[in-house]
Design a protein around this motif. Structure first.
Motif, PDB file in Angstrom:
ATOM      1  N   LEU A   1       3.449  17.772  -0.688  1.00 20.78           N
ATOM      2  CA  LEU A   1       4.879  18.052  -0.805  1.00 20.78           C
ATOM      3  C   LEU A   1       5.523  16.961  -1.653  1.00 20.78           C
ATOM      4  CD1 LEU A   1       5.855  18.765   2.911  1.00 20.78           C
ATOM      5  CD2 LEU A   1       5.443  20.451   1.121  1.00 20.78           C
ATOM      6  N   ALA A   2       6.605  17.325  -2.306  1.00 20.23           N
ATOM      7  CA  ALA A   2       7.362  16.319  -3.032  1.00 20.23           C
ATOM      8  C   ALA A   2       8.670  16.081  -2.289  1.00 20.23           C
ATOM      9  CB  ALA A   2       7.644  16.794  -4.454  1.00 20.23           C
ATOM     10  N   ALA A   3       9.001  14.799  -2.099  1.00 21.52           N
ATOM     11  CA  ALA A   3      10.239  14.491  -1.386  1.00 21.52           C
ATOM     12  C   ALA A   3      11.449  14.917  -2.216  1.00 21.52           C
ATOM     13  CB  ALA A   3      10.307  12.999  -1.093  1.00 21.52           C
ATOM     14  N   ASP A   4      12.525  15.261  -1.535  1.00 19.75           N
ATOM     15  CA  ASP A   4      13.741  15.676  -2.237  1.00 19.75           C
ATOM     16  C   ASP A   4      14.637  14.491  -2.564  1.00 19.75           C
ATOM     17  OD1 ASP A   4      13.836  18.531  -0.086  1.00 19.75           O
ATOM     18  OD2 ASP A   4      13.112  18.394  -2.150  1.00 19.75           O
TER      19      ASP A   4
ATOM     20  N   LYS B   1       6.303  14.328  11.494  1.00 20.93           N
ATOM     21  CA  LYS B   1       5.014  13.673  11.255  1.00 20.93           C
ATOM     22  C   LYS B   1       4.206  14.409  10.200  1.00 20.93           C
ATOM     23  CE  LYS B   1       3.221  13.897  15.422  1.00 20.93           C
ATOM     24  NZ  LYS B   1       4.160  14.748  16.152  1.00 20.93           N
ATOM     25  N   SER B   2       4.062  15.709  10.401  1.00 21.52           N
ATOM     26  CA  SER B   2       3.273  16.499   9.452  1.00 21.52           C
ATOM     27  C   SER B   2       3.891  16.471   8.072  1.00 21.52           C
ATOM     28  CB  SER B   2       3.183  17.958   9.913  1.00 21.52           C
ATOM     29  OG  SER B   2       1.910  18.260  10.363  1.00 21.52           O
ATOM     30  N   THR B   3       5.217  16.598   8.041  1.00 17.30           N
ATOM     31  CA  THR B   3       5.900  16.586   6.755  1.00 17.30           C
ATOM     32  C   THR B   3       5.655  15.269   6.048  1.00 17.30           C
ATOM     33  OG1 THR B   3       7.606  17.949   7.773  1.00 17.30           O
ATOM     34  CG2 THR B   3       8.097  17.000   5.617  1.00 17.30           C
ATOM     35  N   LEU B   4       5.718  14.184   6.795  1.00 21.88           N
ATOM     36  CA  LEU B   4       5.497  12.875   6.179  1.00 21.88           C
ATOM     37  C   LEU B   4       4.071  12.764   5.658  1.00 21.88           C
ATOM     38  CD1 LEU B   4       6.390  10.053   5.472  1.00 21.88           C
ATOM     39  CD2 LEU B   4       5.821   9.329   7.793  1.00 21.88           C
ATOM     40  N   ILE B   5       3.133  13.187   6.475  1.00 26.09           N
ATOM     41  CA  ILE B   5       1.730  13.094   6.041  1.00 26.09           C
ATOM     42  C   ILE B   5       1.505  13.944   4.803  1.00 26.09           C
ATOM     43  CG2 ILE B   5      -0.637  13.698   6.662  1.00 26.09           C
ATOM     44  CD1 ILE B   5      -0.453  12.079   8.866  1.00 26.09           C
TER      45      ILE B   5
ATOM     46  N   MET C   1       0.832  -1.214   0.000  1.00 24.49           N
ATOM     47  CA  MET C   1       0.000   0.000   0.000  1.00 24.49           C
ATOM     48  C   MET C   1       0.860   1.255   0.000  1.00 24.49           C
ATOM     49  SD  MET C   1      -3.181   0.550  -0.069  1.00 24.49           S
ATOM     50  CE  MET C   1      -4.765  -0.262   0.026  1.00 24.49           C
ATOM     51  N   ILE C   2       1.624   1.395   1.075  1.00 21.10           N
ATOM     52  CA  ILE C   2       2.527   2.551   1.146  1.00 21.10           C
ATOM     53  C   ILE C   2       3.909   2.012   1.430  1.00 21.10           C
ATOM     54  CG2 ILE C   2       3.121   4.640   2.360  1.00 21.10           C
ATOM     55  CD1 ILE C   2       0.506   5.410   2.416  1.00 21.10           C
ATOM     56  N   GLU C   3       4.842   2.432   0.625  1.00 23.75           N
ATOM     57  CA  GLU C   3       6.208   1.992   0.862  1.00 23.75           C
ATOM     58  C   GLU C   3       7.144   3.176   0.676  1.00 23.75           C
ATOM     59  OE1 GLU C   3       7.170  -1.606  -0.969  1.00 23.75           O
ATOM     60  OE2 GLU C   3       9.297  -1.510  -0.447  1.00 23.75           O
ATOM     61  N   ALA C   4       7.862   3.493   1.727  1.00 23.41           N
ATOM     62  CA  ALA C   4       8.795   4.617   1.674  1.00 23.41           C
ATOM     63  C   ALA C   4      10.201   4.094   1.958  1.00 23.41           C
ATOM     64  CB  ALA C   4       8.417   5.661   2.714  1.00 23.41           C
ATOM     65  N   ILE C   5      11.152   4.527   1.126  1.00 19.81           N
ATOM     66  CA  ILE C   5      12.540   4.101   1.339  1.00 19.81           C
ATOM     67  C   ILE C   5      13.429   5.327   1.330  1.00 19.81           C
ATOM     68  CG2 ILE C   5      14.433   2.652   0.492  1.00 19.81           C
ATOM     69  CD1 ILE C   5      12.397   0.965  -0.953  1.00 19.81           C
ATOM     70  N   ASP C   6      14.079   5.577   2.455  1.00 17.12           N
ATOM     71  CA  ASP C   6      15.071   6.658   2.568  1.00 17.12           C
ATOM     72  C   ASP C   6      14.558   8.015   2.121  1.00 17.12           C
ATOM     73  OD1 ASP C   6      17.922   4.597   1.772  1.00 17.12           O
ATOM     74  OD2 ASP C   6      17.155   5.306   3.700  1.00 17.12           O
ATOM     75  N   LEU C   7      13.347   8.351   2.549  1.00 19.00           N
ATOM     76  CA  LEU C   7      12.802   9.641   2.143  1.00 19.00           C
ATOM     77  C   LEU C   7      13.583  10.791   2.760  1.00 19.00           C
ATOM     78  CD1 LEU C   7       8.924   9.373   2.307  1.00 19.00           C
ATOM     79  CD2 LEU C   7      10.388   9.477   0.300  1.00 19.00           C
ATOM     80  N   VAL C   8      13.786  11.810   1.939  1.00 16.10           N
ATOM     81  CA  VAL C   8      14.482  12.995   2.415  1.00 16.10           C
ATOM     82  C   VAL C   8      13.667  14.220   2.031  1.00 16.10           C
ATOM     83  CG1 VAL C   8      16.543  14.408   2.196  1.00 16.10           C
ATOM     84  CG2 VAL C   8      16.748  11.912   2.194  1.00 16.10           C
TER      85      VAL C   8
ATOM     86  N   ALA D   1      13.802  17.844   7.454  1.00 13.14           N
ATOM     87  CA  ALA D   1      12.569  17.431   8.110  1.00 13.14           C
ATOM     88  C   ALA D   1      12.382  15.922   8.011  1.00 13.14           C
ATOM     89  CB  ALA D   1      11.380  18.150   7.481  1.00 13.14           C
ATOM     90  N   LEU D   2      12.736  15.360   6.868  1.00 16.80           N
ATOM     91  CA  LEU D   2      12.749  13.909   6.713  1.00 16.80           C
ATOM     92  C   LEU D   2      14.181  13.530   6.362  1.00 16.80           C
ATOM     93  CD1 LEU D   2       9.515  13.300   4.582  1.00 16.80           C
ATOM     94  CD2 LEU D   2       9.770  13.202   7.058  1.00 16.80           C
ATOM     95  N   ASP D   3      14.717  12.634   7.165  1.00 17.93           N
ATOM     96  CA  ASP D   3      16.161  12.388   7.049  1.00 17.93           C
ATOM     97  C   ASP D   3      16.444  10.914   6.804  1.00 17.93           C
ATOM     98  OD1 ASP D   3      18.962  13.109   9.299  1.00 17.93           O
ATOM     99  OD2 ASP D   3      18.836  12.812   7.112  1.00 17.93           O
ATOM    100  N   GLY D   4      16.035  10.402   5.678  1.00 12.52           N
ATOM    101  CA  GLY D   4      16.260   8.988   5.407  1.00 12.52           C
ATOM    102  C   GLY D   4      15.221   8.125   6.095  1.00 12.52           C
TER     103      GLY D   4
END
Lengths: 173, 279, 265
Positions: free
Chosen positions: B50-53, B39-43, B1-8, B16-19
């Motif tokens: 937002l688009a991850a960097d 948390k908010s940034t992830l949501i 469903m949702i899969e996040a890997i090393d989001l920055v 705000a998101l560091d891997g």
């Protein structure tokens, strides 16, 4: 909870956007309104539309009821006018509610209770005169509206009203 | 469903998101963490606001950069600030959002609006102006709009913040019910929400995942590391109602161990991260 | 409250429509005042429920404001009209305030000589810019946070609202300006600056909050006009040369806006 509230309080809640309050008011007043309007116009579709328009109008103008008199009377005022709107292009013969010639003693008494001295005297009027008196007194319509309901010109309504009043004054004197 | 890997995700100098890596599926997942944990940034990243960097992200099996519109059509989102309602009634506001969700046909749209209003139990006040409603009811309006169009994924950013305990209780009922047939992700810093609601919990700290698993597994982290004493002991210690101190950390020999709560485990996690930074 | 109540026979006949006219008159007057007897009147459940459904439908549905109704008259589709009408600056109060401001400047333009016309030419372009600043973004849009994650293109909403705001300013400006203003060239001369400033505000809104970019653009504009004319007030900057500058500004801002359109979603 809403079911125990008095009409006035329900109407206040309706003015505030409370849908449940409108629903309860509807439950209390729709049955008699349907019946009474049917006595003015036999077509059930017309009555249906009028009743719906009435309660939508109640919803939108609830703030305009200033606490004078009965809520039921206010609702009737809206209802009969909605019916008139519907009947605009369909003039009617005299509604059955207004026709009668012979009156029993008991019925006279009731008339007296509801309409005071005027009641029994109404009885002595011809059907056309009684119709205008009832449309204006009973249903609370203006002369123009009475004309629309009965399908007669406003001028005729006025002359009949004058004659009726003269006759009634004679009766009561 | 949702899969996040090393989001920055970077804001100026701040990461705000560091891997951040985690995955989740149907049911209710709680994002737990202090303010600034991300948390908010992830949501908002999951909501495609937002688009991850950096890193990879897959939402409902799709790529949020290429397939953003399709994801948006299948998600419901309640931000921390849903917007100023002004003079809108409940129905009007939700109807407005329904248009934003591309429900164009008026009849069908109004039916859908009524449906979600019914689902959150606001049928009786649908004609009331939102500003006249209590905080709990306003939140329910927010949840209702997130349910428009029967989304597969529902994102709730701090939905229980500022609610009193009774309101929070009713809220949890509602969210549990919603989670039965969808993927719900909610962020909170209240451990009781997690304990009561969530099938999975992800603990965030400074943009990274500190823990991922069931609430029971989280709680177990503090097993054998929670004890009572007559005076302060260790780094994490606080006074309880009975005049004793509750401590978390490496328990000394012979300490009076107690059953840990999720909150204990949560504090332990945060505390350890703080110790690591200091070391 | 009267001393009598309806008996069962009366109820039955009244409901069936067979009660004679005279007692009907009494019954109907009585029912207006007696809840107990009202409860005795029955109408088939099915009919009452059906009627209620129709009422509930009509009651829920929001009543469109005057601006929305105008848009629908002009052929705009219902959902688009609702989106446009929800903006702060497209509500009646705003439009009225804008028209009033225009009226004021036009009246002022008639009184004094060269500063008068300049006054109008300075203020009139600011109105749509202010309107655009209040048409979307945080604080102005009813569902700002939610809209950011919605499928409907925020860029499209923004453009539509900007267009609506421009039109909402241009129409009263022309309608009021024709009778009030002598020199009709002024009526056309404000339009291009207005468009240029509006597009510039929109382009800047891709970086900053719409409110701030609108405020910044307005302030700079006023300073430029005042500064350029403080010694010798003359509308020369609105002449042919000036209009060309505004045209270039419009095109440049437009290009920037299109290039930055991804930022709005």
């Amino acid at each position: 909870m809403h079911e125990t509230w008095a009409d006035a309080r329900l109407l206040e809640a309706v003015a505030d956007g409370d849908r449940r309050a409108l629903e309860v008011l509807y439950g209390r007043h729709a049955p008699w309104l349907v019946t009474r309007l049917t006595r003015r116009c036999a077509d059930p579709t017309v009555v249906d539309e009028s009743v719906q328009d009435t309660f939508v109008a109640v919803w939108r103008t609830a703030r305009k009821w200033h606490g004078r008199g009965e809520v039921a009377a206010w609702i009737w005022g809206i209802g009969i006018r909605r019916l008139l709107d519907q009947l605009r292009r369909r003039p009617l013969t005299v509604p059955p509610a207004y026709e009668q010639v012979v009156v029993s003693a008991e019925e006279q008494v009731l008339l007296g209770i509801e309409y005071g001295e005027l009641g029994p005297a109404l009885n002595s009027l011809s059907p056309e005169l009684r119709a205008v008196v009832q449309a204006t007194v009973l249903d609370g319509l203006t002369t123009r509206e009475a004309g629309r309901l009965l399908g007669i010109p406003t001028g005729t309504v006025k002359t009949r009203m004058m004659r009726a009043k003269a006759l009634l004054r004679e009766e009561l004197a | 469903m949702i899969e996040a890997i090393d989001l920055v995700k970077v804001y100026g100098r701040q990461r705000a998101l560091d891997g951040l890596s985690f995955r989740t599926g149907p049911g209710v997942t709680g994002l737990l963490g202090p303010n600034g944990a991300g948390k908010s940034t992830l949501i908002r990243t999951l909501a495609t606001v937002l688009a991850a960097d950096g890193g990879t992200l897959s939402i409902l099996g799709r790529d949020p950069v290429a397939d953003r519109l399709e994801i948006r059509r299948r998600l419901g989102y309640l931000p921390q600030e849903p917007g100023c309602h002004r003079g809108f009634t409940v129905f009007e506001f939700i109807d407005y959002v329904a248009i934003l969700k591309e429900l164009v046909d008026r009849r069908a749209r109004h039916d859908e609006v009524r449906r979600v209003i019914g689902e959150v139990g606001l049928g009786e006040v649908s004609g009331k102006k939102i500003r006249k409603l209590s905080g709990g009811m306003r939140r329910r309006v927010g949840i209702a709009q997130a349910l428009l169009g029967e989304p597969e994924l529902v994102l709730l950013d701090e939905p229980t913040a500022g609610l009193d305990p009774e309101q929070r209780l009713r809220f949890r009922d509602l969210i549990s019910r919603i989670g039965e047939s969808r993927t719900v992700i909610l962020s909170t810093h209240q451990t009781e929400d997690v304990a009561a609601l969530c099938g999975r919990v992800v603990v965030l700290k400074r943009g990274r995942v500190e823990f991922e698993g069931t609430p029971e597994e989280l709680r177990a982290l503090a097993e054998g590391r929670t004890w009572l004493s007559g005076e302060r002991a260790g780094v994490l210690s606080w006074r309880t109602g009975e005049g004793l101190f509750r401590n978390i950390g490496a328990a000394p020999d012979g300490a009076r161990l107690v059953e840990p709560t999720i909150e204990d485990a949560y504090l332990l996690l945060l505390g350890e991260a703080a110790w690591e930074a200091a070391a | 409250m009267t001393a009598w109540h309806m008996d069962e026979d009366m109820v039955q006949r009244y409901t069936a429509g067979t009660l004679a006219a005279t007692p009907t008159a009494s019954v109907e007057a009585h029912l207006l005042a007696c809840a107990r007897c009202r409860d005795l009147i029955e109408v088939p459940r099915e009919r009452l429920d059906r009627l209620w459904d129709g009422i509930a439908d009509a009651v829920d549905v929001p009543v469109p404001g005057p601006f929305e109704r105008l848009l629908r008259l002009l052929g705009v589709r219902e959902h688009t009209a609702r989106l446009l009408g929800a903006a702060s600056s497209l509500r009646l109060s705003w439009l009225a305030a804008g028209a009033l401001a225009l009226l004021f400047t036009l009246l002022a333009a008639r009184e004094t000589s060269r500063w008068g016309v300049l006054f109008f030419l300075t203020v009139a372009p600011v109105l749509p810019v202010a309107g655009v600043g209040m048409a979307f973004g945080r604080g102005a849009d009813p569902a700002h946070g939610i809209g950011l994650a919605a499928p409907y293109s925020a860029f499209r909403i923004m453009l539509m609202r900007a267009l609506a705001v421009l039109a909402a300013t241009a129409v009263p400006a022309t309608v009021l300006g024709l009778p009030l203003l002598g020199q009709t060239w002024a009526l056309a001369a404000w339009l291009l600056p207005a468009i240029a400033l509006t597009v510039l505000s929109l382009a800047l809104a891709s970086w900053f909050e719409p409110l701030y970019s609108a405020a910044a653009v307005s302030s700079v504009w006023v300073l430029v006009v005042v500064g350029g004319n403080v010694r010798e007030p003359s509308p020369v900057m609105f002449g042919a040369g000036g209009q060309l500058v505004f045209l270039i500004l419009t095109i440049a801002s437009g290009a920037l806006l299109v290039a930055r359109r991804k930022e709005f979603s």
